[in-house]
Design a protein around this motif. Structure first.
Motif, PDB file in Angstrom:
ATOM      1  N   ALA A   1      18.687   0.647  -0.852  1.00  0.00           N
ATOM      2  CA  ALA A   1      17.798   0.282  -1.956  1.00  0.00           C
ATOM      3  C   ALA A   1      16.596  -0.513  -1.436  1.00  0.00           C
ATOM      4  O   ALA A   1      16.713  -1.272  -0.475  1.00  0.00           O
ATOM      5  N   TRP A   2      15.446  -0.324  -2.113  1.00  0.00           N
ATOM      6  CA  TRP A   2      14.214  -0.975  -1.661  1.00  0.00           C
ATOM      7  C   TRP A   2      14.363  -2.494  -1.587  1.00  0.00           C
ATOM      8  O   TRP A   2      13.876  -3.132  -0.661  1.00  0.00           O
ATOM      9  N   ARG A   3      15.049  -3.109  -2.534  1.00  0.00           N
ATOM     10  CA  ARG A   3      15.242  -4.558  -2.521  1.00  0.00           C
ATOM     11  C   ARG A   3      15.958  -4.995  -1.240  1.00  0.00           C
ATOM     12  O   ARG A   3      15.618  -6.013  -0.656  1.00  0.00           O
ATOM     13  N   VAL A   4      16.925  -4.208  -0.791  1.00  0.00           N
ATOM     14  CA  VAL A   4      17.640  -4.511   0.451  1.00  0.00           C
ATOM     15  C   VAL A   4      16.705  -4.344   1.643  1.00  0.00           C
ATOM     16  O   VAL A   4      16.713  -5.152   2.581  1.00  0.00           O
ATOM     17  N   ILE A   5      15.880  -3.306   1.603  1.00  0.00           N
ATOM     18  CA  ILE A   5      14.911  -3.080   2.687  1.00  0.00           C
ATOM     19  C   ILE A   5      13.948  -4.256   2.780  1.00  0.00           C
ATOM     20  O   ILE A   5      13.637  -4.730   3.884  1.00  0.00           O
TER      21      ILE A   5
ATOM     22  N   ASP B   1      11.020   7.748   0.498  1.00  0.00           N
ATOM     23  CA  ASP B   1      11.289   8.355   1.801  1.00  0.00           C
ATOM     24  C   ASP B   1      11.895   7.333   2.764  1.00  0.00           C
ATOM     25  O   ASP B   1      12.796   7.661   3.539  1.00  0.00           O
ATOM     26  N   ILE B   2      11.409   6.101   2.702  1.00  0.00           N
ATOM     27  CA  ILE B   2      11.962   5.036   3.546  1.00  0.00           C
ATOM     28  C   ILE B   2      13.408   4.765   3.153  1.00  0.00           C
ATOM     29  O   ILE B   2      14.294   4.657   4.011  1.00  0.00           O
ATOM     30  N   GLU B   3      13.664   4.675   1.850  1.00  0.00           N
ATOM     31  CA  GLU B   3      15.043   4.464   1.380  1.00  0.00           C
ATOM     32  C   GLU B   3      15.960   5.568   1.882  1.00  0.00           C
ATOM     33  O   GLU B   3      17.064   5.310   2.373  1.00  0.00           O
TER      34      GLU B   3
ATOM     35  N   LEU C   1       6.448   1.743   9.328  1.00  0.00           N
ATOM     36  CA  LEU C   1       5.427   2.339  10.206  1.00  0.00           C
ATOM     37  C   LEU C   1       5.495   3.855  10.181  1.00  0.00           C
ATOM     38  O   LEU C   1       4.473   4.538  10.097  1.00  0.00           O
ATOM     39  N   TRP C   2       6.706   4.394  10.233  1.00  0.00           N
ATOM     40  CA  TRP C   2       6.898   5.846  10.201  1.00  0.00           C
ATOM     41  C   TRP C   2       6.321   6.452   8.928  1.00  0.00           C
ATOM     42  O   TRP C   2       5.616   7.460   8.973  1.00  0.00           O
ATOM     43  N   ALA C   3       6.606   5.818   7.790  1.00  0.00           N
ATOM     44  CA  ALA C   3       6.122   6.352   6.511  1.00  0.00           C
ATOM     45  C   ALA C   3       4.597   6.392   6.481  1.00  0.00           C
ATOM     46  O   ALA C   3       4.004   7.372   6.021  1.00  0.00           O
ATOM     47  N   VAL C   4       3.967   5.359   6.999  1.00  0.00           N
ATOM     48  CA  VAL C   4       2.505   5.319   7.010  1.00  0.00           C
ATOM     49  C   VAL C   4       1.941   6.331   8.017  1.00  0.00           C
ATOM     50  O   VAL C   4       0.963   7.017   7.732  1.00  0.00           O
TER      51      VAL C   4
ATOM     52  N   ASP D   1       0.801  -1.223   0.000  1.00  0.00           N
ATOM     53  CA  ASP D   1       0.000   0.000   0.000  1.00  0.00           C
ATOM     54  C   ASP D   1       0.837   1.278   0.000  1.00  0.00           C
ATOM     55  O   ASP D   1       0.290   2.374  -0.046  1.00  0.00           O
ATOM     56  N   LEU D   2       2.166   1.139   0.075  1.00  0.00           N
ATOM     57  CA  LEU D   2       3.030   2.320   0.075  1.00  0.00           C
ATOM     58  C   LEU D   2       3.030   2.976  -1.305  1.00  0.00           C
ATOM     59  O   LEU D   2       3.004   2.294  -2.329  1.00  0.00           O
ATOM     60  N   SER D   3       3.090   4.282  -1.305  1.00  0.00           N
ATOM     61  CA  SER D   3       3.252   4.990  -2.577  1.00  0.00           C
ATOM     62  C   SER D   3       4.736   4.977  -2.949  1.00  0.00           C
ATOM     63  O   SER D   3       5.601   4.659  -2.130  1.00  0.00           O
ATOM     64  N   ALA D   4       5.023   5.344  -4.174  1.00  0.00           N
ATOM     65  CA  ALA D   4       6.414   5.418  -4.619  1.00  0.00           C
ATOM     66  C   ALA D   4       7.190   6.450  -3.801  1.00  0.00           C
ATOM     67  O   ALA D   4       8.359   6.238  -3.454  1.00  0.00           O
ATOM     68  N   ILE D   5       6.528   7.561  -3.480  1.00  0.00           N
ATOM     69  CA  ILE D   5       7.187   8.604  -2.682  1.00  0.00           C
ATOM     70  C   ILE D   5       7.475   8.088  -1.275  1.00  0.00           C
ATOM     71  O   ILE D   5       8.566   8.312  -0.733  1.00  0.00           O
TER      72      ILE D   5
END
Length: 148
Positions: free
Chosen positions: A36-40, A27-29, A56-59, A19-23
């Motif tokens: 990188a997102w794959r590492v996350i 922001d998490i990265e 959790l923070w991003a949401v 459900d996360l947006s690209a932005i």
């Protein structure tokens, strides 16, 4: 992945990385030092507290736009925080293993991954459904795994 946080009052907060947006993902990265997102995603599968906290923070920033990652804490994270696979992710893992298994004409690669998938799945029934969808229903009978 589904990130679940059981709060001190017993309420459960669940968020899905689907459900996360690209932005939000970017922001998490950035909050994780340019990871990188794959590492996350790998870190989430490994129950990394920083990666779970970042999701959790991003949401939470959806309702608290000024929340800073450096100040966002998850008390008691070892007892209250977990990341689990969703059906789409189970399908992806099994499809990749299936391609390898078909090339070698064996089920051992799939069987070796099943305990891992059963432990991380949000709904262990998804694993059986995914196996059946792949034509590997004969592998459905696996040991039950606790949710912890």
């Amino acid at each position: 992945m589904i990130i679940t946080y059981k709060q001190a009052d017993g309420t459960v907060e669940q968020v899905s990385t689907l459900d996360l947006s690209a932005i939000e993902s970017a922001d998490i990265e950035e909050a994780m030092g340019g990871t990188a997102w794959r590492v996350i995603e790998d870190q989430l599968r490994g129950q990394d507290p920083t990666a779970m906290r970042a999701v959790l923070w991003a949401v939470r920033r959806r309702t608290e736009p000024t929340a800073k990652f450096s100040e966002f804490d998850v008390p008691g994270w070892r007892r209250r925080l977990k990341a689990r696979l969703e059906r789409e992710e189970i399908d992806d893992v099994l499809e990749n293993i299936m391609a390898e298994a078909l090339a070698a004409s064996e089920d051992s690669a799939i069987e070796s991954m099943l305990p891992f998938l059963r432990k991380l799945a949000e709904d262990t029934g998804d694993i059986d459904a995914a196996l059946k969808a792949l034509g590997k229903g004969h592998l459905v009978t696996g040991p039950a795994v606790s949710e912890d």
